[in-house]
Design an enzyme around this catalytic site. Structure first.
Site, PDB file in Angstrom:
ATOM      1  N   ASP A  90       0.837  -1.203   0.000  1.00  0.00           N
ATOM      2  CA  ASP A  90       0.000   0.000   0.000  1.00  0.00           C
ATOM      3  C   ASP A  90       0.867   1.247   0.000  1.00  0.00           C
ATOM      4  O   ASP A  90       2.054   1.216   0.359  1.00  0.00           O
ATOM      5  CB  ASP A  90      -0.948   0.010   1.193  1.00  0.00           C
ATOM      6  CG  ASP A  90      -0.218   0.057   2.537  1.00  0.00           C
ATOM      7  OD1 ASP A  90       0.826  -0.619   2.684  1.00  0.00           O
ATOM      8  OD2 ASP A  90      -0.677   0.761   3.449  1.00  0.00           O
ATOM      9  N   GLU A 155       0.169  -1.210   5.678  1.00  0.00           N
ATOM     10  CA  GLU A 155       1.205  -0.667   6.569  1.00  0.00           C
ATOM     11  C   GLU A 155       1.003   0.819   6.834  1.00  0.00           C
ATOM     12  O   GLU A 155       1.266   1.303   7.940  1.00  0.00           O
ATOM     13  CB  GLU A 155       2.589  -0.912   5.954  1.00  0.00           C
ATOM     14  CG  GLU A 155       3.762  -0.613   6.883  1.00  0.00           C
ATOM     15  CD  GLU A 155       4.198   0.851   6.874  1.00  0.00           C
ATOM     16  OE1 GLU A 155       4.947   1.257   7.786  1.00  0.00           O
ATOM     17  OE2 GLU A 155       3.783   1.595   5.954  1.00  0.00           O
TER      18      GLU A 155
END
Length: 442
Positions: A90, A155
């Site tokens: 991400d 994350e």
């Protein structure tokens, strides 16, 4: 990668740029809610790249669309503990209008760099890992010990749907793993033509994201109100935003300053932050925030109409505390905020700090030195946080080691979550060579 490509001897260096570009083109923006557009697509792309060279990757979806990919590579010595190499898929969102050169999800190559959101945080490391793994498996070079590769979701919002989900629900994936490497470490800081320092992340600050709430008396905007929630909250937010937390030097920061001082031929004084940070150039942003606890207001919300005084006002603050200074951080916060502000944690995680020693550290130093004769690895603390916090719960000792040799003029710290994010092509190829050596040496 086709059989023809393999026959032609395509290496990890040859394909790392294309891997990085393809990952950037998959929009995996993380908005901090349940959605994760693109994460599943990215996880599937990674799984395809790993399966193509004979691995059996597994995709774990913790919530619709929120997916991570994990695979294990068998080493030549099953008696040795395993190594974890992890990265997140991400990225933080990007406003294309703010980017002055190339669109954030274009993955364009220009001026010797790959451009796009995630180029340094951290699809560069994802691409380097894929390139090295694919090259080694194509050429039949098994690692000395088992390696678990994990490409993770979420994350950028604390890892709830990624690393935390795997640690809580699939810890068998990490059986036998004792050490791990990941992002924001191993990058270069040029001191002179004779010395290039590579900063290895051995510590990271803890985080406490919080919601502040003040209750007041609702009423008409034309009246005098001494009990105005917005006024009370604004004053508290201003106090916390302007507060200078005391300098606290941890063992990691002390070691970093000592090593850097030796390289510069001078003593660096953490109590004189202004003078110290001037010596650090482009990495001052990364290092400056590791000299104290921090708390930065990031959001404000109150009211629904211009002539109505609201009964409540809220703010969000990003708080970070140094290893060993969590209690001091909260005591300072409550004193600054005062009794009329309610503080509620929205996401918290621990600080980490490990020593800069052992065979893994020696492997980092030797692999860097083999590719850069001026290299010296030194420890430093990251002001942010990584998925290493979750893996620490499994007893996995984490380091930031995503090796990049950078041009001295590149504002590397400014690339993280910034506009015009980019990574040098030669830096990616350097990273592939170093990681390949590191796997053999580790």
């Amino acid at each position: 990668m086709s059989d023809t490509d393999t026959a032609k001897g395509v290496t990890g260096e040859d394909e790392v740029v294309d891997l990085c570009r393809e990952l950037i083109r998959i929009d995996t923006s993380n908005y901090g809610d349940h959605s994760g557009p693109g994460e599943r697509k990215a996880a599937e792309y990674v799984a395809e790249q790993l399966a193509e060279v004979g691995l059996e990757p597994k995709i774990f979806e913790s919530h619709p669309g929120r997916a991570s990919t994990v695979a294990r590579i068998e080493g030549t010595d099953p008696s040795r503990p395993a190594l974890l190499i992890h990265g997140h898929l991400d990225v933080v969102p990007a406003n294309a209008a703010d980017w002055t050169h190339h669109p954030p999800f274009s993955g364009e190559v220009a001026d010797g760099c790959v451009w796009g959101r995630g180029a340094v945080d951290m699809k560069d490391m994802d691409a380097m890992t894929l390139a090295v793994v694919r090259d080694r498996l194509r050429s039949g070079r098994r690692p000395p010990r088992d390696i678990v590769v994990a490409f993770l979701a979420d994350e950028e919002a604390g890892g709830t749907y990624g690393a935390r989900h795997l640690v809580d629900n699939h810890r068998e994936l990490f059986d036998g793993v004792t050490e791990g490497i990941s992002e924001v470490g191993g990058f270069s800081f040029t001191v002179s033509e004779e010395r290039r320092l590579y900063l290895i992340q051995t510590a990271e600050k803890g985080m406490h994201w919080m919601k502040l709430t003040v209750a007041g008396t609702a009423g008409h905007g034309s009246m005098i109100h001494r009990d105005n929630a917005i006024t009370e909250l604004s004053e508290a937010v201003a106090r916390i935003g302007r507060h200078k937390f005391p300098v606290r030097v941890t063992k990691t920061t002390r070691a970093f300053l000592d090593e850097l001082g030796d390289a510069l031929g001078t003593q660096l004084d953490p109590e004189d932050m202004e003078a110290t940070l001037k010596r650090l150039g482009g990495i001052a942003k990364l290092i400056g925030a590791t000299l104290s606890n921090t708390a930065n207001p990031t959001q404000l919300n109150a009211g629904y109409k211009v002539n109505v005084i609201p009964g409540e006002a809220t703010a969000h603050v990003d708080g970070r505390f140094l290893p060993g200074y969590k209690e001091e951080f909260f005591a300072d916060l409550d004193r600054i905020l005062g009794p009329n502000v309610k503080r509620e944690g929205t996401h918290s995680d621990k600080a980490l700090e490990t020593s800069f020693d052992g065979p893994l550290v020696e492997a980092m130093q030797s692999s860097l030195l083999a590719e850069d004769p001026t290299a010296k690895a030194i420890p430093y603390m990251l002001s942010g946080g990584t998925d290493a916090k979750s893996f620490d719960d499994l007893g996995i000792r984490g380091f930031g080691f995503a090796p990049l040799k950078l041009p001295p003029e590149l504002d590397f710290a400014g690339m993280f979550h910034g506009v015009d994010e980019r990574v040098p092509v030669e830096g990616l190829k350097f990273g592939v060579r170093v990681l390949d050596r590191f796997i053999d040496a580790s």
